[in-house]
Motif scaffolding. Structure first.
Motif, PDB file in Angstrom:
ATOM      1  N   GLU A  82     -24.450  -8.512 -10.268  1.00 59.37           N
ATOM      2  CA  GLU A  82     -24.472  -7.085 -10.583  1.00 59.37           C
ATOM      3  C   GLU A  82     -25.728  -6.727 -11.372  1.00 59.37           C
ATOM      4  O   GLU A  82     -26.336  -5.678 -11.133  1.00 59.37           O
ATOM      5  CB  GLU A  82     -23.221  -6.692 -11.372  1.00 59.37           C
TER       6      GLU A  82
ATOM      7  N   CYS B  93     -28.688  -6.650  -9.008  1.00 57.20           N
ATOM      8  CA  CYS B  93     -28.672  -5.445  -8.178  1.00 57.20           C
ATOM      9  C   CYS B  93     -29.019  -4.200  -8.988  1.00 57.20           C
ATOM     10  O   CYS B  93     -29.655  -3.268  -8.473  1.00 57.20           O
ATOM     11  CB  CYS B  93     -27.314  -5.284  -7.503  1.00 57.20           C
TER      12      CYS B  93
ATOM     13  N   TYR C  44     -29.944  -1.581  -6.310  1.00 59.55           N
ATOM     14  CA  TYR C  44     -28.978  -1.740  -5.211  1.00 59.55           C
ATOM     15  C   TYR C  44     -29.614  -1.418  -3.850  1.00 59.55           C
ATOM     16  O   TYR C  44     -28.963  -0.897  -2.955  1.00 59.55           O
ATOM     17  CB  TYR C  44     -27.747  -0.846  -5.438  1.00 59.55           C
TER      18      TYR C  44
ATOM     19  N   ASN D 237     -30.028  -9.279  -2.232  1.00 56.96           N
ATOM     20  CA  ASN D 237     -29.302  -9.274  -3.504  1.00 56.96           C
ATOM     21  C   ASN D 237     -27.880  -8.735  -3.332  1.00 56.96           C
ATOM     22  O   ASN D 237     -26.939  -9.231  -3.966  1.00 56.96           O
ATOM     23  CB  ASN D 237     -30.063  -8.445  -4.535  1.00 56.96           C
ATOM     24  N   LEU D 238     -27.708  -7.727  -2.484  1.00 52.27           N
ATOM     25  CA  LEU D 238     -26.367  -7.211  -2.198  1.00 52.27           C
ATOM     26  C   LEU D 238     -25.525  -8.259  -1.483  1.00 52.27           C
ATOM     27  O   LEU D 238     -24.310  -8.339  -1.685  1.00 52.27           O
ATOM     28  CB  LEU D 238     -26.465  -5.941  -1.356  1.00 52.27           C
TER      29      LEU D 238
ATOM     30  N   THR E 237     -19.805  -3.926  -0.082  1.00 49.12           N
ATOM     31  CA  THR E 237     -21.155  -4.371  -0.465  1.00 49.12           C
ATOM     32  C   THR E 237     -21.867  -5.029   0.701  1.00 49.12           C
ATOM     33  O   THR E 237     -23.069  -4.797   0.928  1.00 49.12           O
ATOM     34  CB  THR E 237     -21.071  -5.341  -1.659  1.00 49.12           C
TER      35      THR E 237
ATOM     36  N   ALA F 238     -25.357  -4.003   2.573  1.00 55.19           N
ATOM     37  CA  ALA F 238     -26.418  -4.992   2.744  1.00 55.19           C
ATOM     38  C   ALA F 238     -26.833  -5.089   4.210  1.00 55.19           C
ATOM     39  O   ALA F 238     -28.019  -5.167   4.534  1.00 55.19           O
ATOM     40  CB  ALA F 238     -25.948  -6.356   2.239  1.00 55.19           C
TER      41      ALA F 238
END
Length: 325
Positions: A254, A257, A262, A267-268, A287, A291
């Motif tokens: 988190e 991100c 985000y 990373n997501l 999520t 992504a």
């Protein structure tokens, strides 16, 4: 002085070439050759310019001339002395070399750093030469310069880190690890040696050691999204249950991100895997879908395919297990 003028035209031609001004670069290179027709580097660059302009016969002629010239054009000491007298310092060549590195012009960078080193040999000039040789894949030359750098400045953590990369490329893994440990001991807040050491452990299949290195880095070094992301991934996806820690993985992912807004699909993807490890499959699916959308939009085909595979697992309430961890 014809030598100084030839060098000046050559440098101006390089600037025009970096800016894709091919015709201007060609004219400047021809001016340089009028003053010093035996400069191998100028002829090589001129051949490249001719090729990019579609003048293949002229390009081939310049290449044929290279065989008649010495391997490298020597620079007389009086020329270096003249540059110094006119205020052209080692620092100027250092900055010039870094600009070439930024553009990926490694041979031009090497020439600039060599001139810097000739005027004022220092630990930094050795490190710059080592980095350039590293980019060129000439790791033995790189190792030589990095070793000189740390011999001149024993607390040079960055040079130890760079030394490790080239040693590892030469399959001298034990020496590489030793160099990284030295870099970490000298400058624990410097993230790169932690990252490289953990990565070497991952490649060797030593997941537990990699987790330990990255965990220590999170406590010692400045926050680095690369380290935090890799640690979160391992804590979320390792095949060994005793190494997984879903809650910690979520916290790390988190934060990564948040730092990247985000907007990064990789990373997501990590965050989705962390949610799945904590059995929060609703968030994992949401999520992973985002992504996947970002990866497809960016035409990151391979990443998109992997995310879609994991998304299917989350929809079936199954976490992802990385077979390499």
């Amino acid at each position: 002085d014809p030598s100084a003028a030839a060098f000046a035209f050559w440098e101006l031609a390089e600037i025009e070439l970096v800016n894709d001004n091919l015709h201007e670069s060609r004219e400047l290179l021809l001016e340089s050759l009028q003053r010093n027709p035996n400069n191998r580097e100028v002829r090589s660059m001129l051949a490249t310019v001719y090729s990019r302009l579609g003048e293949s016969e002229k390009a081939e002629f310049e290449r044929s001339q290279l065989a008649l010239l010495p391997e490298r054009t020597s620079v007389a000491d009086r020329f270096v002395e003249q540059l110094q007298a006119e205020g052209v310092s080692a620092y100027w060549f250092s900055q010039h070399g870094r600009r070439h590195l930024d553009f990926g012009n490694y041979q031009a960078a090497l020439d600039a750093f060599r001139m810097e080193h000739r005027i004022k040999p220092t630990a930094d000039s050795h490190n710059s030469l080592g980095m350039t040789y590293q980019y060129l894949g000439r790791h033995e030359d790189a190792v030589s310069h990095f070793r000189e750098a740390v011999s001149k400045r024993s607390e040079y953590a960055e040079a130890y880190n760079n030394l490790a990369v080239s040693l590892y490329s030469l399959q001298q893994s034990e020496d590489a690890v030793e160099a990284l440990q030295q870099a970490i001991a000298l400058k624990p807040e410097y993230a790169d040696p932690h990252l490289n050491l953990g990565t070497f452990h991952i490649i060797a299949g030593q997941t537990e050691k990699a987790i330990a290195v990255f965990s220590r880095a999170m406590a010692q070094a400045e926050f680095d999204i690369r380290i935090a992301g890799r640690l979160a991934w391992m804590l979320a996806t390792s095949q060994k249950s005793e190494l997984r820690n879903g809650k910690k993985a979520v916290r790390l992912a988190e934060r990564v991100c948040e730092v990247t807004g985000y907007q990064h699909p990789d990373n997501l993807d990590i965050l989705a895997a962390a949610y799945a490890e904590t059995k929060n499959f609703r968030k994992a699916v949401e999520t992973a879908k985002r992504a996947s959308e970002l990866a497809h939009e960016a035409k990151m085909t391979n990443l998109a395919r992997l995310i879609d595979y994991r998304l299917d697992l989350y929809r079936r309430a199954q976490p992802f297990r990385d077979p390499e961890l």
